[in-house]
Design a protein around this motif. Structure first.
Motif, PDB file in Angstrom:
ATOM      1  N   UNK A 118       0.796  -1.220   0.000  1.00 18.80           N
ATOM      2  CA  UNK A 118       0.000   0.000   0.000  1.00 18.80           C
ATOM      3  C   UNK A 118       0.833   1.277   0.000  1.00 18.80           C
ATOM      4  N   UNK A 119       2.158   1.156   0.083  1.00 16.30           N
ATOM      5  CA  UNK A 119       2.962   2.372   0.126  1.00 16.30           C
ATOM      6  C   UNK A 119       3.050   3.029  -1.240  1.00 16.30           C
ATOM      7  N   UNK A 120       2.748   4.318  -1.266  1.00 13.01           N
ATOM      8  CA  UNK A 120       2.713   5.073  -2.521  1.00 13.01           C
ATOM      9  C   UNK A 120       3.702   6.233  -2.431  1.00 13.01           C
ATOM     10  N   UNK A 121       4.403   6.471  -3.538  1.00  8.12           N
ATOM     11  CA  UNK A 121       5.346   7.578  -3.615  1.00  8.12           C
ATOM     12  C   UNK A 121       4.572   8.861  -3.955  1.00  8.12           C
ATOM     13  N   UNK A 122       4.830   9.926  -3.216  1.00 10.44           N
ATOM     14  CA  UNK A 122       4.109  11.177  -3.429  1.00 10.44           C
ATOM     15  C   UNK A 122       4.192  11.675  -4.883  1.00 10.44           C
ATOM     16  N   UNK A 123       5.286  11.362  -5.540  1.00 11.53           N
ATOM     17  CA  UNK A 123       5.475  11.846  -6.926  1.00 11.53           C
ATOM     18  C   UNK A 123       4.422  11.256  -7.879  1.00 11.53           C
ATOM     19  N   UNK A 124       3.810  10.151  -7.461  1.00 12.33           N
ATOM     20  CA  UNK A 124       2.797   9.521  -8.316  1.00 12.33           C
ATOM     21  C   UNK A 124       1.444  10.236  -8.220  1.00 12.33           C
ATOM     22  N   UNK A 125       1.345  11.175  -7.239  1.00  5.32           N
ATOM     23  CA  UNK A 125       0.041  11.766  -6.946  1.00  5.32           C
ATOM     24  C   UNK A 125      -0.059  13.197  -7.436  1.00  5.32           C
TER      25      UNK A 125
END
Ligand code: ATP
Length: 282
Positions: A7-14
């Protein structure tokens, strides 16, 4: 409590697009997520204003709970940005809050769609019951609309604990949802699957009335007296199927053990839905 590493998402993807409103912990936004496969997904982003570890942990509780669920009528957790400021990324329900949607589109609704909504929520609650989760805040304000034919249960901020704690009081804008609560929840702070059934009855009433407010004009302190005296919410309207009204009365049995289970409610709603579909075609 731990969050699966999937579930960990990199902020750059958002990418944040616009504000959807204010949540308990901070602003909620509509946005886009770019996946590793370069797909773009519509998302809802919950933010957390306060960044101390205690608040962050309370904020993340909802993600810990949501990651356990996989159901077509429950908002899905997509992921979490764990570096500060922490973000919670969820499936977007494009048409927003159910109550507002019902009120805004009153003239367009038919009984079939209203019963369909009830049936979809019942299937979500039956799923939670099987997983031994008590939601504790079932109300139209916590249901979101994906499209005209599909609604989803949201807001798992309260569902994790069976006992009422201080965080609960502070949680819902400093107020308990008394007008939705079962008598044993009001009197003894007892929350069970059967008190969820009572709340679901009130939520079905909100749906079938297309967004009326339960016990409007009645003071919170008078609601419990009325319930103790056998008063219940009135028949939603002549168009409400008789069998649905009977089901509401069963959900509002004073004695919790006299209430139906979500399994029984769902099967009853399926049968009412079939009947209404046949009626509408004839
Ligand atoms: P509260 O306890 O006051 O309800 P909360 O922290 O649970 O607050 P929400 O009410 O869920 O926050 O969210 C605030 C706003 O964002 C609401 O207007 C809601 O409609 C919207 N929203 C939240 N999640 C989604 C989503 N997944 N899709 C679309 N809109 C959403």
């Amino acid at each position: 409590d731990v969050l699966s590493s999937d579930y960990h998402i990199d902020r750059k993807q958002i990418h944040m697009i616009e504000s959807l409103g204010n949540g308990q912990f901070g602003e909620v936004y509509r946005g886009m997520l770019k996946t590793a496969q370069q797909l773009e997904i519509n998302i809802a982003i919950k933010t957390c204003k306060m960044q101390d570890s205690e608040t962050t942990e309370a904020f993340l509780e909802e993600a810990y709970v949501m990651q356990k669920f996989d159901h077509p009528h429950i908002i899905k957790l997509i992921g979490v940005c764990t570096e500060h400021p922490v973000l919670l990324i969820m499936e977007l329900a494009r048409l927003g809050e159910l109550r507002a949607y019902l009120v805004a589109n009153r003239s367009d609704f038919d009984v079939v769609t209203l019963v369909l909504y009830c049936e979809q929520l019942a299937s979500a609650l039956e799923y939670l019951e099987a997983k031994k989760f008590v939601h504790r805040d079932i109300a139209a304000r916590n249901v979101l609309v994906s499209n005209h034919e599909s609604i989803k249960l949201a807001d798992f901020g309260l569902s994790r604990q069976l006992t009422l704690d201080n965080a609960y009081y502070k949680a819902s804008k400093g107020k308990l949802p008394i007008k939705w609560m079962a008598p044993e929840s009001i009197n003894f702070r007892r929350f069970t699957h059967l008190s969820d059934v009572w709340m679901f009855g009130v939520c079905m009433w909100e749906i079938i009335t297309m967004g009326k407010k339960p016990f409007q004009g009645v003071a919170n302190t008078d609601v419990i007296d009325q319930i103790e005296n056998g008063v219940r919410l009135p028949l939603p309207g002549a168009y409400c199927p008789k069998r649905l009204f009977d089901l509401l009365q069963e959900c509002w049995s004073y004695e919790p053990t006299n209430r139906p289970s979500f399994l029984q409610i769902e099967s009853c709603l399926k049968s009412i839905l079939n009947e209404e579909r046949l009626n509408s075609n004839s």
